[in-house]
Design an enzyme around this catalytic site. Structure first.
Site, PDB file in Angstrom:
ATOM      1  N   VAL A  12       0.962  -1.191   0.071  1.00 54.72           N
ATOM      2  CA  VAL A  12      -0.065  -0.112  -0.167  1.00 54.72           C
ATOM      3  C   VAL A  12       0.823   1.258  -0.081  1.00 54.72           C
ATOM      4  O   VAL A  12       0.708   2.292  -0.708  1.00 54.72           O
ATOM      5  CB  VAL A  12      -0.991   0.115   1.216  1.00 54.72           C
ATOM      6  N   LYS A  43      11.118  -0.506   8.192  1.00 50.81           N
ATOM      7  CA  LYS A  43      11.529  -1.190   9.323  1.00 50.81           C
ATOM      8  C   LYS A  43      13.221  -1.317   9.285  1.00 50.81           C
ATOM      9  O   LYS A  43      13.940  -1.058   9.920  1.00 50.81           O
ATOM     10  CB  LYS A  43      10.985  -2.546   9.519  1.00 50.81           C
ATOM     11  N   VAL A 128     -11.562   0.088   4.926  1.00 45.97           N
ATOM     12  CA  VAL A 128     -12.511  -0.960   4.595  1.00 45.97           C
ATOM     13  C   VAL A 128     -12.881  -0.828   3.165  1.00 45.97           C
ATOM     14  O   VAL A 128     -13.270   0.276   2.764  1.00 45.97           O
ATOM     15  CB  VAL A 128     -14.004  -0.536   5.413  1.00 45.97           C
ATOM     16  N   GLY A 130     -11.004  -1.694   0.718  1.00 46.78           N
ATOM     17  CA  GLY A 130      -9.963  -1.207   0.050  1.00 46.78           C
ATOM     18  C   GLY A 130     -10.270  -0.006  -0.948  1.00 46.78           C
ATOM     19  O   GLY A 130     -10.469   1.213  -0.290  1.00 46.78           O
ATOM     20  N   GLY A 183      -0.340  -9.996  -3.274  1.00 47.13           N
ATOM     21  CA  GLY A 183      -0.201  -8.946  -2.449  1.00 47.13           C
ATOM     22  C   GLY A 183      -1.496  -8.483  -1.486  1.00 47.13           C
ATOM     23  O   GLY A 183      -1.740  -7.407  -1.085  1.00 47.13           O
ATOM     24  N   GLU A 186      -2.691 -10.502   4.482  1.00 46.66           N
ATOM     25  CA  GLU A 186      -2.071  -9.963   5.352  1.00 46.66           C
ATOM     26  C   GLU A 186      -0.719 -10.616   5.703  1.00 46.66           C
ATOM     27  O   GLU A 186      -0.724 -11.886   5.183  1.00 46.66           O
ATOM     28  CB  GLU A 186      -2.823 -10.096   6.931  1.00 46.66           C
ATOM     29  N   LYS A 201     -13.377  -4.922   9.889  1.00 44.64           N
ATOM     30  CA  LYS A 201     -13.960  -4.029   9.067  1.00 44.64           C
ATOM     31  C   LYS A 201     -15.494  -3.610   9.488  1.00 44.64           C
ATOM     32  O   LYS A 201     -15.981  -2.609   9.280  1.00 44.64           O
ATOM     33  CB  LYS A 201     -13.609  -4.421   7.517  1.00 44.64           C
TER      34      LYS A 201
END
Ligand code: HSE
Length: 410
Positions: A12, A43, A128, A130, A183, A186, A201
């Site tokens: 995203v 990270k 919620v 996408g 993709g 999760e 959601k």
């Protein structure tokens, strides 16, 4: 110059950067101001060596906070450290746009008030559905309605898996692997498969729709992991298809909310939703039924909703911040209407007749399926027109509940 910081450079986050860069000139024309991505927080910086944006990538959170940033765009996902970063940003009077459903479902009440206190915006349209515009329509366009129910496919990964299983006979594992490669899933697909992602959601939608404080951890949530080819076969025979549905409704101020696999008619709106598409069917007391449909996961569909929120912060400055009501919902655990159910009970062959006669004793209308293709060690029944509460109570006589599986026909 408007300055944007992006937290996260995954599916995203990188999509949002791409959309901002693509629209840089049109933003300039619209706002009479330039826009830049000042920093992208990750990270581990080394993992992003090949990114076009490497020069602005940092792994130091303090780099983001010390910059003169107008909008922090959170696309890291998960509760921590996203929660801390968003809190800090709001306190420093930076607007925040997030795609994070886990965070809004859990801390929405607190974070939205914090945004209001600090006179900045916290927007979360992408959390919620996408790319489907749903939260703003729910809040603004349906203002003349009491929303009475929501029925929705809210998880792209599981809808993709169910589509591939039923249309292409793919195994569960193969379909999941494909969804991960694309993709949609999760980082840990457990929350997709077990229904926690859909429940979060549904939590966000229901908070807004019914203006009550709901907690998804109190919903009835059943994953798709216990489904097998016989459920799919049976649903096909009934002219239906198995879909993973979040349902909530409100009756006399009591709210029912659940997420579970159900059989829906192939011809229904939700029955026609395939692959990573989501659909949200909302019923309002003035408008009747409305359906929203589109890609519920993936890089650019999700980035499209995040980008729209960024533009809303910049253009629509007078919009009121949406707040969640802290008044707790009066939750009703079981489904409110009478429904038909597929019930499967594992049996020893010697007990089969006893179980069938017990079922006929307990329920008014029972059909025992004797199709040769169904497993021989199960009683496979359809039970008609029963409340969920009564179904559960009456099935309790089959003492080992692990041997009983139920599937609602919606
Ligand atoms: N894992 C989620 C899904 C991503 O598959 O729908 C979008 O929220």
């Amino acid at each position: 110059m408007i300055s944007i910081a992006i937290l996260g450079n995954g599916v995203v986050g990188s999509g949002v950067a791409e959309l901002i860069e693509k629209n840089i000139n049109s933003i300039k024309n619209k706002l009479n101001k330039g826009i830049k991505i000042s920093k992208i927080l990750v990270k581990n910086k080394d993992k992003h060596r090949n990114s076009n944006n490497y020069r602005i990538i940092t792994d130091k959170p303090e780099d983001i906070l010390k910059e003169d940033v107008d909008i922090v765009v959170e696309c890291m996902g998960g509760l921590n450290p996203a929660y801390e970063y968003i809190k800090m940003s709001l306190k420093q009077k930076k607007h925040v746009v997030t795609a994070n459903k886990d965070l809004i479902a859990k801390h929405g009440l607190e974070l939205l008030s914090l945004a209001k206190e600090n006179n900045v915006k916290l927007y979360f349209e992408a959390s919620v559905g996408g790319g489907i515009p749903i939260l703003r329509p729910l809040k603004n366009c349906l203002i003349g309605n009491n929303v009475t129910s929501i029925k929705a496919i809210l998880n792209g990964t599981t809808n993709f898996i169910l589509t591939k299983m039923s249309k292409e006979n793919l195994s569960f594992d193969k379909a999941l692997k494909l969804a991960q490669e694309l993709g949609f899933a999760e980082a840990d697909p457990t929350s997709d498969i077990k229904g926690y992602d859909s429940a979060r959601k549904l939590n966000i939608l229901s908070n807004i729709a019914y203006n009550r404080n709901l907690d998804w951890e109190t919903f009835k949530v059943e994953g798709i992991d216990k489904l097998d080819e016989f459920d799919i076969l049976k649903s096909n025979r009934l002219g239906g298809t198995v879909k993973f549905i979040g349902i909530s409704n409100i009756i006399n101020d009591k709210i029912h909310a659940s997420v579970r696999p159900v059989i829906v008619s192939k011809d229904s709106i939700l029955g026609k939703v395939e692959n990573e598409f989501n659909s949200i069917v909302i019923e309002g007391d003035s408008v009747g039924e409305l359906a929203f449909y589109g890609k519920g996961a993936g890089k650019l569909p999700t980035a499209s909703a995040v980008y729209a929120d960024i533009m809303n912060v910049l253009i629509n400055k007078k919009e009121d911040q949406l707040l969640f009501n802290k008044e707790p919902a009066n939750l009703q655990k079981s489904f409110t209407d009478k429904k038909d159910w597929i019930v499967r009970i594992k049996v020893d062959n010697k007990d089969r007749h006893k179980i069938i006669s017990k079922l006929s004793e307990k329920f008014n209308k029972v059909y025992i399926d004797t199709d040769d293709l169904l497993p021989k060690d199960e009683v496979f029944a359809t039970i008609y027109s029963v409340y969920e509460k009564d179904l559960e109570e009456n099935l309790r006589i089959f003492t080992d509940i692990n041997n009983v599986k139920t599937l609602m026909i919606l």
